[in-house]
Design a protein around this motif. Structure first.
Motif, PDB file in Angstrom:
ATOM      1  N   TRP A 126       0.805  -1.211   0.015  1.00 55.47           N
ATOM      2  CA  TRP A 126      -0.098   0.024   0.023  1.00 55.47           C
ATOM      3  C   TRP A 126       0.796   1.263   0.207  1.00 55.47           C
ATOM      4  O   TRP A 126       0.583   2.219  -0.603  1.00 55.47           O
ATOM      5  CB  TRP A 126      -0.830   0.005   1.103  1.00 55.47           C
ATOM      6  CG  TRP A 126      -0.440  -0.047   2.590  1.00 55.47           C
ATOM      7  CD1 TRP A 126       0.148  -1.076   3.417  1.00 55.47           C
ATOM      8  CD2 TRP A 126       0.170   1.291   3.318  1.00 55.47           C
ATOM      9  NE1 TRP A 126       0.710  -0.753   4.486  1.00 55.47           N
ATOM     10  CE2 TRP A 126       0.659   0.866   4.499  1.00 55.47           C
ATOM     11  CE3 TRP A 126       0.058   2.660   2.908  1.00 55.47           C
ATOM     12  CZ2 TRP A 126       0.990   1.695   5.339  1.00 55.47           C
ATOM     13  CZ3 TRP A 126       0.623   3.565   3.923  1.00 55.47           C
ATOM     14  CH2 TRP A 126       1.093   3.107   5.180  1.00 55.47           C
ATOM     15  N   ARG A 127       1.973   1.108   0.576  1.00 55.19           N
ATOM     16  CA  ARG A 127       2.736   2.352   0.537  1.00 55.19           C
ATOM     17  C   ARG A 127       3.562   2.831  -0.700  1.00 55.19           C
ATOM     18  O   ARG A 127       3.643   3.722  -0.853  1.00 55.19           O
ATOM     19  CB  ARG A 127       4.103   2.091   1.621  1.00 55.19           C
ATOM     20  CG  ARG A 127       4.848   3.206   2.302  1.00 55.19           C
ATOM     21  CD  ARG A 127       5.713   3.161   3.346  1.00 55.19           C
ATOM     22  NE  ARG A 127       5.136   3.249   4.544  1.00 55.19           N
ATOM     23  CZ  ARG A 127       5.288   2.286   5.659  1.00 55.19           C
ATOM     24  NH1 ARG A 127       5.626   1.305   5.306  1.00 55.19           N
ATOM     25  NH2 ARG A 127       4.518   2.638   6.780  1.00 55.19           N
ATOM     26  N   LYS A 128       3.616   1.747  -1.423  1.00 60.38           N
ATOM     27  CA  LYS A 128       4.408   1.876  -2.860  1.00 60.38           C
ATOM     28  C   LYS A 128       3.059   1.996  -3.849  1.00 60.38           C
ATOM     29  O   LYS A 128       3.410   2.338  -4.920  1.00 60.38           O
ATOM     30  CB  LYS A 128       5.156   0.959  -3.122  1.00 60.38           C
ATOM     31  CG  LYS A 128       6.363   0.939  -2.290  1.00 60.38           C
ATOM     32  CD  LYS A 128       7.613   0.099  -2.895  1.00 60.38           C
ATOM     33  CE  LYS A 128       8.767   0.106  -1.978  1.00 60.38           C
ATOM     34  NZ  LYS A 128       9.530  -0.999  -2.330  1.00 60.38           N
ATOM     35  N   HIS A 134      -1.786  10.753  -3.153  1.00 59.56           N
ATOM     36  CA  HIS A 134      -0.866  11.213  -2.113  1.00 59.56           C
ATOM     37  C   HIS A 134       0.036  12.356  -2.669  1.00 59.56           C
ATOM     38  O   HIS A 134      -0.378  12.721  -3.786  1.00 59.56           O
ATOM     39  CB  HIS A 134       0.232   9.908  -2.399  1.00 59.56           C
ATOM     40  CG  HIS A 134       0.954   9.716  -3.457  1.00 59.56           C
ATOM     41  ND1 HIS A 134       0.207   9.009  -4.492  1.00 59.56           N
ATOM     42  CD2 HIS A 134       2.161  10.043  -4.068  1.00 59.56           C
ATOM     43  CE1 HIS A 134       1.138   9.102  -5.768  1.00 59.56           C
ATOM     44  NE2 HIS A 134       2.386   9.480  -5.486  1.00 59.56           N
ATOM     45  N   ASP A 214       1.993   8.507   3.870  1.00 56.97           N
ATOM     46  CA  ASP A 214       1.439   7.038   4.324  1.00 56.97           C
ATOM     47  C   ASP A 214       0.127   7.305   4.571  1.00 56.97           C
ATOM     48  O   ASP A 214      -0.637   6.417   4.465  1.00 56.97           O
ATOM     49  CB  ASP A 214       2.418   6.915   5.465  1.00 56.97           C
ATOM     50  CG  ASP A 214       3.800   6.388   5.047  1.00 56.97           C
ATOM     51  OD1 ASP A 214       4.076   6.318   3.893  1.00 56.97           O
ATOM     52  OD2 ASP A 214       4.696   6.066   5.819  1.00 56.97           O
ATOM     53  N   LYS A 217      -2.323   7.488   1.603  1.00 56.34           N
ATOM     54  CA  LYS A 217      -2.345   6.145   1.167  1.00 56.34           C
ATOM     55  C   LYS A 217      -3.386   5.182   1.941  1.00 56.34           C
ATOM     56  O   LYS A 217      -3.777   4.037   1.502  1.00 56.34           O
ATOM     57  CB  LYS A 217      -1.174   5.728   0.731  1.00 56.34           C
ATOM     58  CG  LYS A 217      -0.480   6.549  -0.544  1.00 56.34           C
ATOM     59  CD  LYS A 217       0.639   5.642  -0.980  1.00 56.34           C
ATOM     60  CE  LYS A 217       1.254   6.321  -2.438  1.00 56.34           C
ATOM     61  NZ  LYS A 217       2.633   5.798  -2.789  1.00 56.34           N
ATOM     62  N   ALA A 218      -3.123   5.243   3.369  1.00 55.72           N
ATOM     63  CA  ALA A 218      -3.733   3.948   4.122  1.00 55.72           C
ATOM     64  C   ALA A 218      -4.970   4.203   4.381  1.00 55.72           C
ATOM     65  O   ALA A 218      -5.598   3.334   4.898  1.00 55.72           O
ATOM     66  CB  ALA A 218      -2.515   4.120   5.529  1.00 55.72           C
TER      67      ALA A 218
END
Ligand SMILES: [Fe+2]
Length: 288
Positions: A126-128, A134, A214, A217-218
């Motif tokens: 998820w972070r990438k 973002h 982060d 995106k999360a």
């Protein structure tokens, strides 16, 4: 909401009017996207074979390191492939000289990348995952407040657009997430640099920007409900955007060139619009 400002520039070294230069600066620093709908990057006949996702290691980017001119991320170390990416870097520099000349004394050239891989359906953490809204901030590459200005060009040979989502203003993003962000842990920044986790010191600014990246995106609810619209970038067009400021998500598309520039905020026309100054104002503290 992020606007799209069109400029009818057709050649990389075309002389731009003062009006065009002013419109570009105003739009970029204000958090809008400058679209150059007729600025294409034309591949030579022999270069068309490079429109092949299998050329990219790890399935993402082939990039040119401006420090040593080396091409990275490709299984194919052919000089013609390097030459193609280098030509895009030179064209990007020419555009900068004619469209944004006031940035020249301060701007630094970053990597040039060629992305032959389809964005849609790529599996990643998820972070990438850049299909989530973002703002750009990278764990290993702190900017200490420098701006991240990026130029993109869609070179898809069969008419496939690059599809982005564009979100709310940087101030809107910051106001949404700042109340829940943690303060930096004292002493962690020099330690991460010393251990080689970061390439330079991670400032308080980088700390907050990484968390913004982060948290955005999360947060599935934010991704679904945040103000946003879809934008298609056609093949044969280029666009400029401050990706540290503009909330963006790359949803679909293949065959893209990208050039990164870094600009210290004292090189901007109005530094008060930079993410650094916006965060400092909202947090009422310096973030150096
Ligand atoms: Fe991004």
């Amino acid at each position: 909401m992020t606007e799209i400002v069109n400029l009818p520039i057709e050649h990389w070294d075309q002389a731009c009017s003062l009006q065009q230069q002013d419109a570009a600066l105003q739009a970029l620093e204000g958090g809008d996207v400058v679209l150059l709908p007729h600025l294409a990057f034309t591949l030579h006949e022999a270069e068309r074979r490079f429109l092949d996702p299998s050329l990219a290691d790890a399935g993402k980017n082939i990039s040119l390191n401006p420090a040593n001119g080396a091409l990275q991320g490709s299984r194919d170390s052919l000089e013609p492939l390097r030459g193609m990416v280098e030509r895009y870097a030179q064209n990007s520099a020419a555009l900068l000289r004619s469209l944004l000349p006031s940035y020249l004394p301060a701007i630094q050239t970053g990597r040039t990348s060629f992305r032959p891989v389809e964005v849609e359906g790529r599996t990643t953490s998820w972070r990438k995952d850049d299909t989530r809204l973002h703002v750009d901030s990278f764990p290993s590459s702190p900017t200490q407040g420098k701006r991240i200005l990026r130029l993109f060009t869609n070179v898809h040979p069969e008419g496939r657009p690059r599809t982005w989502r564009l979100g709310e203003s940087f101030e809107g993003v910051a106001q949404h997430f700042l109340p829940s962000l943690h303060r930096p842990v004292w002493g962690s920044s020099p330690m991460m640099h010393w251990l080689g986790i970061t390439k330079s010191r991670r400032s308080a600014y980088d700390h907050f920007m990484l968390q913004l990246h982060d948290r955005m995106k999360a947060d599935a609810a934010y991704q679904a409900k945040a103000p946003q619209h879809t934008q298609q970038f056609a093949p044969g067009s280029s666009w400029l955007v401050y990706t540290d400021q503009v909330s963006h998500a790359a949803m679909a598309g293949q065959h893209l060139f990208e050039q990164t520039f870094y600009l210290p905020i004292n090189g901007m026309r109005d530094a008060s619009k930079s993410p650094l100054r916006v965060l400092e104002r909202l947090l009422r503290r310096e973030l150096v």
